[in-house]
Structures are given as C-alpha cells and as structure tokens.
Scaffold this motif. Structure first.
Motif, PDB file in Angstrom:
ATOM      1  N   ARG A  93       0.843  -1.208   0.000  1.00  0.00           N
ATOM      2  CA  ARG A  93       0.000   0.000   0.000  1.00  0.00           C
ATOM      3  C   ARG A  93       0.871   1.249   0.000  1.00  0.00           C
ATOM      4  O   ARG A  93       0.569   2.217  -0.704  1.00  0.00           O
ATOM      5  N   ILE A  94       1.924   1.230   0.789  1.00  0.00           N
ATOM      6  CA  ILE A  94       2.836   2.379   0.835  1.00  0.00           C
ATOM      7  C   ILE A  94       3.466   2.603  -0.537  1.00  0.00           C
ATOM      8  O   ILE A  94       3.510   3.730  -1.038  1.00  0.00           O
ATOM      9  N   GLU A  95       3.939   1.522  -1.159  1.00  0.00           N
ATOM     10  CA  GLU A  95       4.557   1.645  -2.482  1.00  0.00           C
ATOM     11  C   GLU A  95       3.574   2.263  -3.474  1.00  0.00           C
ATOM     12  O   GLU A  95       3.919   3.176  -4.228  1.00  0.00           O
ATOM     13  N   THR A  96       2.343   1.794  -3.456  1.00  0.00           N
ATOM     14  CA  THR A  96       1.324   2.319  -4.370  1.00  0.00           C
ATOM     15  C   THR A  96       1.064   3.792  -4.099  1.00  0.00           C
ATOM     16  O   THR A  96       1.012   4.617  -5.029  1.00  0.00           O
ATOM     17  N   GLU A  97       0.913   4.152  -2.839  1.00  0.00           N
ATOM     18  CA  GLU A  97       0.601   5.538  -2.493  1.00  0.00           C
ATOM     19  C   GLU A  97       1.755   6.489  -2.824  1.00  0.00           C
ATOM     20  O   GLU A  97       1.524   7.613  -3.282  1.00  0.00           O
ATOM     21  N   VAL A  98       2.992   6.050  -2.627  1.00  0.00           N
ATOM     22  CA  VAL A  98       4.138   6.896  -2.985  1.00  0.00           C
ATOM     23  C   VAL A  98       4.192   7.075  -4.504  1.00  0.00           C
ATOM     24  O   VAL A  98       4.424   8.186  -5.001  1.00  0.00           O
ATOM     25  N   ASP A 146      -4.153  16.363  11.589  1.00  0.00           N
ATOM     26  CA  ASP A 146      -3.859  15.491  10.450  1.00  0.00           C
ATOM     27  C   ASP A 146      -2.800  16.113   9.535  1.00  0.00           C
ATOM     28  O   ASP A 146      -1.922  15.411   9.027  1.00  0.00           O
ATOM     29  N   ARG A 147      -2.884  17.421   9.306  1.00  0.00           N
ATOM     30  CA  ARG A 147      -1.867  18.096   8.476  1.00  0.00           C
ATOM     31  C   ARG A 147      -0.505  18.015   9.151  1.00  0.00           C
ATOM     32  O   ARG A 147       0.511  17.747   8.491  1.00  0.00           O
ATOM     33  N   ASP A 148      -0.475  18.189  10.458  1.00  0.00           N
ATOM     34  CA  ASP A 148       0.789  18.116  11.188  1.00  0.00           C
ATOM     35  C   ASP A 148       1.356  16.689  11.141  1.00  0.00           C
ATOM     36  O   ASP A 148       2.561  16.505  10.935  1.00  0.00           O
ATOM     37  N   THR A 149       0.499  15.697  11.295  1.00  0.00           N
ATOM     38  CA  THR A 149       0.937  14.302  11.204  1.00  0.00           C
ATOM     39  C   THR A 149       1.493  14.003   9.817  1.00  0.00           C
ATOM     40  O   THR A 149       2.543  13.360   9.685  1.00  0.00           O
ATOM     41  N   LEU A 150       0.800  14.446   8.774  1.00  0.00           N
ATOM     42  CA  LEU A 150       1.289  14.241   7.415  1.00  0.00           C
ATOM     43  C   LEU A 150       2.660  14.879   7.234  1.00  0.00           C
ATOM     44  O   LEU A 150       3.574  14.251   6.687  1.00  0.00           O
ATOM     45  N   LEU A 160       5.274  12.724   9.050  1.00  0.00           N
ATOM     46  CA  LEU A 160       5.515  11.441   8.391  1.00  0.00           C
ATOM     47  C   LEU A 160       6.272  11.628   7.076  1.00  0.00           C
ATOM     48  O   LEU A 160       7.160  10.828   6.748  1.00  0.00           O
ATOM     49  N   LEU A 161       5.953  12.672   6.321  1.00  0.00           N
ATOM     50  CA  LEU A 161       6.702  12.948   5.091  1.00  0.00           C
ATOM     51  C   LEU A 161       8.150  13.304   5.405  1.00  0.00           C
ATOM     52  O   LEU A 161       9.068  12.877   4.699  1.00  0.00           O
ATOM     53  N   ARG A 162       8.359  14.081   6.472  1.00  0.00           N
ATOM     54  CA  ARG A 162       9.737  14.407   6.882  1.00  0.00           C
ATOM     55  C   ARG A 162      10.502  13.135   7.201  1.00  0.00           C
ATOM     56  O   ARG A 162      11.636  12.942   6.759  1.00  0.00           O
ATOM     57  N   ALA A 172      14.490   9.002   5.810  1.00  0.00           N
ATOM     58  CA  ALA A 172      14.857   7.600   5.604  1.00  0.00           C
ATOM     59  C   ALA A 172      15.348   7.363   4.175  1.00  0.00           C
ATOM     60  O   ALA A 172      16.333   6.646   3.962  1.00  0.00           O
ATOM     61  N   LEU A 173      14.682   7.966   3.192  1.00  0.00           N
ATOM     62  CA  LEU A 173      15.125   7.840   1.810  1.00  0.00           C
ATOM     63  C   LEU A 173      16.517   8.439   1.632  1.00  0.00           C
ATOM     64  O   LEU A 173      17.392   7.829   1.004  1.00  0.00           O
ATOM     65  N   ASN A 174      16.723   9.611   2.192  1.00  0.00           N
ATOM     66  CA  ASN A 174      18.021  10.272   2.081  1.00  0.00           C
ATOM     67  C   ASN A 174      19.116   9.465   2.769  1.00  0.00           C
ATOM     68  O   ASN A 174      20.216   9.299   2.240  1.00  0.00           O
ATOM     69  N   SER A 175      18.820   8.929   3.936  1.00  0.00           N
ATOM     70  CA  SER A 175      19.793   8.119   4.666  1.00  0.00           C
ATOM     71  C   SER A 175      20.173   6.879   3.863  1.00  0.00           C
ATOM     72  O   SER A 175      21.345   6.517   3.762  1.00  0.00           O
ATOM     73  N   ARG A 176      19.181   6.227   3.273  1.00  0.00           N
ATOM     74  CA  ARG A 176      19.454   5.041   2.453  1.00  0.00           C
ATOM     75  C   ARG A 176      20.308   5.404   1.240  1.00  0.00           C
ATOM     76  O   ARG A 176      21.267   4.710   0.915  1.00  0.00           O
ATOM     77  N   ASN A 177      19.956   6.492   0.575  1.00  0.00           N
ATOM     78  CA  ASN A 177      20.722   6.916  -0.600  1.00  0.00           C
ATOM     79  C   ASN A 177      22.160   7.261  -0.236  1.00  0.00           C
ATOM     80  O   ASN A 177      23.087   6.933  -0.959  1.00  0.00           O
TER      81      ASN A 177
END
Length: 162
Positions: free
Chosen positions: A18-23, A137-141, A144-146, A151-156
C-alpha cells in the motif's frame, strides 16, 4: 512472501505494498498538479533550481561537491544545473574561502525572490488541497513525510558510500 501457516501475503507485506502504491501515486499526482496549476508562480523555477535554492537558503553557500552530496546527485549534473542557474542570475559563484582554487555557490537576491514566490504558491496550493483536513492530520502528514524523506536520504547516502 508467505509463511508456512498462511495462504496469502503477511500483513506487513500488504502494508508495504500500500505504501509503495501511495508513494507512486503521490509522485504522479504531484507532477500532474504542478503541470496543471495555472499560475505563473509555479513555473518561475524548474524543480532542480527550486531544490538547489531551497537548500542553499537553508544551509548557506556551498561548493558543487557538497551540494551534489547533499542532494544525492552526480557532480556533473549539479555543475550543469548551477551553470544554467548562474546564466539566469539565480546564483553567484565566489572564491571558496577554505580552498582558493574552488568556488562556492550562493543564491542571489533574484534567486531567493523566485524561490520564495514558488514556495508561497505551493504553500497556498497545499492549503487549498488540504483545507478539509484538521490541523492535527496536516501536522501528522508533515511529520511522516519528513521521516520518509529522512529515511530515503539516509538510504541513498549509505548506498553512495559503498
């Protein structure tokens, strides 16, 4: 992957799917929204210039190598982007105080003005899109995006040092 006791995907696999699809949809719809937005403010900078200017505004002047490493891009790619930005008057090159042979890149007033216009237009757009969401909800989003970007940046970064 399944285990010996179930006949379908594990719950975590379902969630990750689901995460992959949503991203994937987020990237697609985000690009479509950017292209479809009628205001010129969204188009005064291309995406690369916007990201570079945002970073320089936050982190301060940097050499091309540091900028490339931070943005996880090839140095030659950043050099081309920076050259185009310099031609457009968006950034300036000055001698690197730490290494007289090199240069550092910094945003010009015109570059910062364009960046601020794009940022304000995008902020207004997301305000419209998320108007029905409550503040929590906006603050949570945002959080979570941050975390996802971190995590993406760390992996890269870890993959580029291998």
């Amino acid at each position: 992957m399944t285990d010996d006791h179930t006949s379908g995907p594990l719950p975590d696999e379902i969630t990750l799917g689901r995460i992959e699809t949503e991203v994937a949809l987020l990237m697609r719809f985000g690009e479509a929204t950017r292209r479809a937005t009628g205001t010129a403010e969204h188009r005064v900078l291309d995406r690369a210039a916007y990201v570079i200017l945002r970073h320089l505004d936050t982190a301060g002047p940097q050499n091309v190598s540091a900028l490339a490493a931070t943005l996880n891009l090839d140095g030659s790619t950043v050099t081309r982007q920076v050259s185009a930005m310099q031609r457009d008057g968006l950034i300036a090159r000055t001698p690197d105080p730490a290494d007289g042979r090199g240069t550092v890149i910094s945003p010009t007033a015109a570059g910062l003005q364009r960046m601020a216009a794009v940022q304000a237009a995008r902020t207004r757009l997301y305000g419209e899109i998320l108007a029905a969401w409550d503040e929590g909800d906006r603050d949570t989003l945002a959080e979570l995006l941050r975390r996802l970007n971190e995590a993406l940046n760390s992996r890269n970064r870890s993959r580029s040092t291998r």
